[in-house]
Design a protein around this motif. Structure first.
Motif, PDB file in Angstrom:
ATOM      1  N   THR A  56       0.829  -1.207   0.000  1.00  0.00           N
ATOM      2  CA  THR A  56       0.000   0.000   0.000  1.00  0.00           C
ATOM      3  C   THR A  56       0.868   1.262   0.000  1.00  0.00           C
ATOM      4  O   THR A  56       0.466   2.304  -0.509  1.00  0.00           O
ATOM      5  N   TYR A  57       2.066   1.126   0.579  1.00  0.00           N
ATOM      6  CA  TYR A  57       3.062   2.206   0.537  1.00  0.00           C
ATOM      7  C   TYR A  57       3.420   2.520  -0.912  1.00  0.00           C
ATOM      8  O   TYR A  57       3.481   3.677  -1.335  1.00  0.00           O
ATOM      9  N   ASN A  58       3.612   1.470  -1.704  1.00  0.00           N
ATOM     10  CA  ASN A  58       3.953   1.619  -3.118  1.00  0.00           C
ATOM     11  C   ASN A  58       2.732   2.036  -3.931  1.00  0.00           C
ATOM     12  O   ASN A  58       2.813   2.876  -4.829  1.00  0.00           O
ATOM     13  N   LEU A  59       1.586   1.440  -3.607  1.00  0.00           N
ATOM     14  CA  LEU A  59       0.354   1.726  -4.352  1.00  0.00           C
ATOM     15  C   LEU A  59      -0.039   3.199  -4.251  1.00  0.00           C
ATOM     16  O   LEU A  59      -0.585   3.768  -5.197  1.00  0.00           O
ATOM     17  N   PHE A  60       0.250   3.818  -3.137  1.00  0.00           N
ATOM     18  CA  PHE A  60      -0.069   5.237  -2.962  1.00  0.00           C
ATOM     19  C   PHE A  60       0.662   6.092  -3.995  1.00  0.00           C
ATOM     20  O   PHE A  60       0.083   7.000  -4.590  1.00  0.00           O
ATOM     21  N   VAL A  61       1.946   5.797  -4.218  1.00  0.00           N
ATOM     22  CA  VAL A  61       2.732   6.552  -5.204  1.00  0.00           C
ATOM     23  C   VAL A  61       2.185   6.307  -6.606  1.00  0.00           C
ATOM     24  O   VAL A  61       2.092   7.233  -7.427  1.00  0.00           O
ATOM     25  N   ASN A 120       9.524  -2.899  -4.128  1.00  0.00           N
ATOM     26  CA  ASN A 120       8.575  -1.816  -3.844  1.00  0.00           C
ATOM     27  C   ASN A 120       9.247  -0.449  -3.881  1.00  0.00           C
ATOM     28  O   ASN A 120       8.669   0.520  -4.375  1.00  0.00           O
ATOM     29  N   TYR A 121      10.489  -0.375  -3.378  1.00  0.00           N
ATOM     30  CA  TYR A 121      11.217   0.894  -3.435  1.00  0.00           C
ATOM     31  C   TYR A 121      11.554   1.277  -4.870  1.00  0.00           C
ATOM     32  O   TYR A 121      11.430   2.445  -5.271  1.00  0.00           O
ATOM     33  N   VAL A 122      11.975   0.309  -5.654  1.00  0.00           N
ATOM     34  CA  VAL A 122      12.296   0.572  -7.069  1.00  0.00           C
ATOM     35  C   VAL A 122      11.039   1.040  -7.800  1.00  0.00           C
ATOM     36  O   VAL A 122      11.084   1.984  -8.617  1.00  0.00           O
ATOM     37  N   SER A 123       9.900   0.405  -7.523  1.00  0.00           N
ATOM     38  CA  SER A 123       8.641   0.807  -8.151  1.00  0.00           C
ATOM     39  C   SER A 123       8.267   2.234  -7.777  1.00  0.00           C
ATOM     40  O   SER A 123       7.852   3.030  -8.629  1.00  0.00           O
ATOM     41  N   CYS A 124       8.434   2.573  -6.489  1.00  0.00           N
ATOM     42  CA  CYS A 124       8.139   3.942  -6.042  1.00  0.00           C
ATOM     43  C   CYS A 124       8.992   4.962  -6.791  1.00  0.00           C
ATOM     44  O   CYS A 124       8.487   5.984  -7.271  1.00  0.00           O
ATOM     45  N   MET A 125      10.291   4.685  -6.877  1.00  0.00           N
ATOM     46  CA  MET A 125      11.197   5.629  -7.544  1.00  0.00           C
ATOM     47  C   MET A 125      10.871   5.741  -9.029  1.00  0.00           C
ATOM     48  O   MET A 125      10.991   6.808  -9.628  1.00  0.00           O
ATOM     49  N   PHE A 126      10.430   4.625  -9.629  1.00  0.00           N
ATOM     50  CA  PHE A 126      10.035   4.648 -11.047  1.00  0.00           C
ATOM     51  C   PHE A 126       8.887   5.638 -11.269  1.00  0.00           C
ATOM     52  O   PHE A 126       8.934   6.468 -12.188  1.00  0.00           O
ATOM     53  N   TYR A 127       7.863   5.569 -10.424  1.00  0.00           N
ATOM     54  CA  TYR A 127       6.698   6.445 -10.604  1.00  0.00           C
ATOM     55  C   TYR A 127       7.015   7.891 -10.220  1.00  0.00           C
ATOM     56  O   TYR A 127       6.437   8.823 -10.797  1.00  0.00           O
ATOM     57  N   ILE A 128       7.935   8.096  -9.293  1.00  0.00           N
ATOM     58  CA  ILE A 128       8.354   9.467  -8.963  1.00  0.00           C
ATOM     59  C   ILE A 128       9.067  10.095 -10.153  1.00  0.00           C
ATOM     60  O   ILE A 128       8.811  11.253 -10.523  1.00  0.00           O
ATOM     61  N   VAL A 129       9.959   9.329 -10.790  1.00  0.00           N
ATOM     62  CA  VAL A 129      10.656   9.825 -11.990  1.00  0.00           C
ATOM     63  C   VAL A 129       9.645  10.109 -13.104  1.00  0.00           C
ATOM     64  O   VAL A 129       9.743  11.130 -13.798  1.00  0.00           O
ATOM     65  N   CYS A 130       8.665   9.212 -13.279  1.00  0.00           N
ATOM     66  CA  CYS A 130       7.625   9.427 -14.298  1.00  0.00           C
ATOM     67  C   CYS A 130       6.845  10.712 -14.034  1.00  0.00           C
ATOM     68  O   CYS A 130       6.514  11.455 -14.969  1.00  0.00           O
ATOM     69  N   MET A 131       6.553  10.986 -12.768  1.00  0.00           N
ATOM     70  CA  MET A 131       5.837  12.216 -12.414  1.00  0.00           C
ATOM     71  C   MET A 131       6.656  13.459 -12.758  1.00  0.00           C
ATOM     72  O   MET A 131       6.128  14.442 -13.283  1.00  0.00           O
TER      73      MET A 131
END
Length: 485
Positions: A56-61, A120-131
């Motif tokens: 859910t931590y990752n899903l939020f991003v 999950n951390y890699v996924s979060c950083m991926f979506y932050i870069v996309c944003m």
């Protein structure tokens, strides 16, 4: 009054983010307790709660990223790009369910490591870069007043990931996610922006947002707009609230206040029962208008999202609204001809270009026997006599000149660029129509005085009107003398 909720993609995603945040906070608290009590807590409980908390931590991003996409109206049509953007969150889900996880003890505290955390951390950083890339690419599209809200959200979620990585024993993700949600609520998703304060309907800005969403979702849509013809603003607002309640009760569908004088509905242009729906909406609207003594103008607008955008449609509605407002200001509501405001405006225009005037006639018409009709048949019949006179003038003078209600029972007409012979023909036509509309109960009778613009006698247009007025009273006096003989 029911609470109005804006049905847009961004609002739906925001609600999903809010639900995800609640789940994350609950499982964060459970994890905080279980990870430090591994000896007494069943392993399956700690393991499952930890996995849910991480995902859910990752899903939020991920949801924040898709909120941003929807907010700036980026339409992703390519299947390959959609799969590419969904891949990290799907892999994270699979890893969170089946991946390995183990614990490290540091200074009487424990934190987790393993593939679940890393993915999950890699996924979060991926979506932050996309944003970040998305914002830079579409920076000019983003509303100036909303940029700060978007930047704050991105900074908060980036800080949350970095701090959680640096301090793994402190569960701070829920705190930062809560700040992000408050920031979005206050700067991007404030429901107060979408509510009309007078009627509590969704306002024009909310209508615009929903319209944008619908045009992204459907290629063809139909907009049904009813324009309320009512001078009294309080009565107009009250009628709109009545319509909104009726539509919610009968059709489970809310309306939008698309302009100060209009309410609109949006339906899919590919609906199987479009004609039936349109007819039902029309019938309901006009029934309510009849019951509340309100006059309506109804406009249907079929839209193709490839040809028009939401702003164009809003501009069209505003233009029609402005025309109606002008009509209300310059039209006499009782007779339908132009009123004294329009007359004064016309006088000003004539006086500004009086040097260009060549052939201009002024007709001044006064209704006869109005007092007698009022006294013997009632004021309603007197009003009917005035309306009949206006109708005759409007019908016979169509294409020649405009009619103005000068006073209670007086009308002024300006005829431009006609000669004396044409004027005589016009007067004969008026007289013939007058005779046709007279009845035994109400005799339509009026006196007409006229005068032609004369550069030697007339300095202003008001001088021409006064001469026509004098001639009208001379004719009226002569008519009385004939009746008394």
């Amino acid at each position: 009054m029911r609470k109005k909720q804006l049905r847009t993609v961004t609002t739906v995603i925001y609600i999903c983010m809010l639900c995800n945040l609640v789940i994350n906070l609950v499982f964060d608290m459970i994890t905080k307790y279980t990870v430090n009590n591994l000896d007494t807590i069943p392993f399956w409980l700690e393991d499952s709660s930890h996995r849910v908390s991480l995902y859910t931590y990752n899903l939020f991003v991920f949801l924040l990223f898709y909120y941003l996409i929807s907010y700036i109206r980026v339409l992703i049509k390519s299947i390959q790009i959609k799969i590419f953007l969904l891949l990290p969150i799907v892999i994270s889900l699979i890893t969170s369910v089946f991946g390995g996880i183990y614990y490290v003890v540091v200074s009487d505290a424990k934190y987790s490591l393993g593939p679940v955390i890393n993915i999950n951390y890699v996924s979060c950083m991926f979506y932050i870069v996309c944003m970040i890339v998305l914002c830079l690419k579409h920076w000019r599209v983003i509303d100036k007043n909303r940029r700060n809200g978007i930047i704050r959200s991105m900074v908060l979620v980036t800080m949350r990931c970095i701090l959680q990585f640096v301090f793994p024993t402190v569960l701070i993700s829920g705190f930062f996610d809560t700040l992000v949600m408050f920031n979005i609520f206050l700067s991007l998703e404030d429901p107060g922006e979408y509510v009309d304060m007078q009627t509590k309907l969704v306002n024009q800005y909310g209508f615009y947002k929903v319209l944008e969403d619908k045009m992204l979702e459907h290629k063809e849509i139909v907009i049904l707009t009813a324009f309320v013809i009512e001078v009294d603003q309080g009565k107009k607002d009250h009628f709109m609230m009545i319509v909104d309640k009726a539509f919610r009760d009968e059709f489970n569908k809310g309306i939008y206040r698309s302009s100060e004088s209009s309410v609109s509905l949006i339906i899919s242009g590919k609906s199987k029962h479009l004609d039936k729906l349109t007819t039902r909406y029309h019938d309901c609207m006009f029934r309510l208008a009849f019951e509340n003594n309100i006059q309506l103008e109804w406009k249907n607008r079929e839209c193709n999202s490839d040809q028009v955008n939401a702003k164009t449609i809003i501009d069209e509605i505003i233009e029609i609204h402005n025309d109606i407002v002008e009509q209300q200001f310059y039209i006499d509501q009782s007779t339908g001809v132009k009123n004294r405001n329009a007359y004064n405006k016309k006088i000003q225009l004539f006086n500004q270009k009086q040097q260009e005037i060549e052939k201009l006639w002024c007709l001044l018409i006064d209704v006869n026997h109005l007092k007698n009709v009022n006294d013997t048949l009632g004021h309603e019949k007197g009003d009917e006599l005035i309306r009949l006179t206006a109708m005759i003038l409007a019908r016979t003078l169509k294409g020649f000149g405009e009619i103005y209600r000068y006073g209670g029972d007086e009308f002024v007409v300006f005829l431009e660029n006609i000669n004396t012979m044409q004027l005589i023909n016009v007067l004969e036509t008026i007289e013939n129509d007058r005779l046709l509309n007279s009845t035994d109960e109400i005799k339509v009778d009026f006196a007409i005085g006229y005068a032609k613009w004369n550069n030697n006698e007339d300095r202003y247009i008001e001088d021409l009107v006064r001469r026509a007025d004098r001639n009208m009273y001379a004719i009226k006096k002569n008519m009385k003398n004939i009746e008394q003989m």
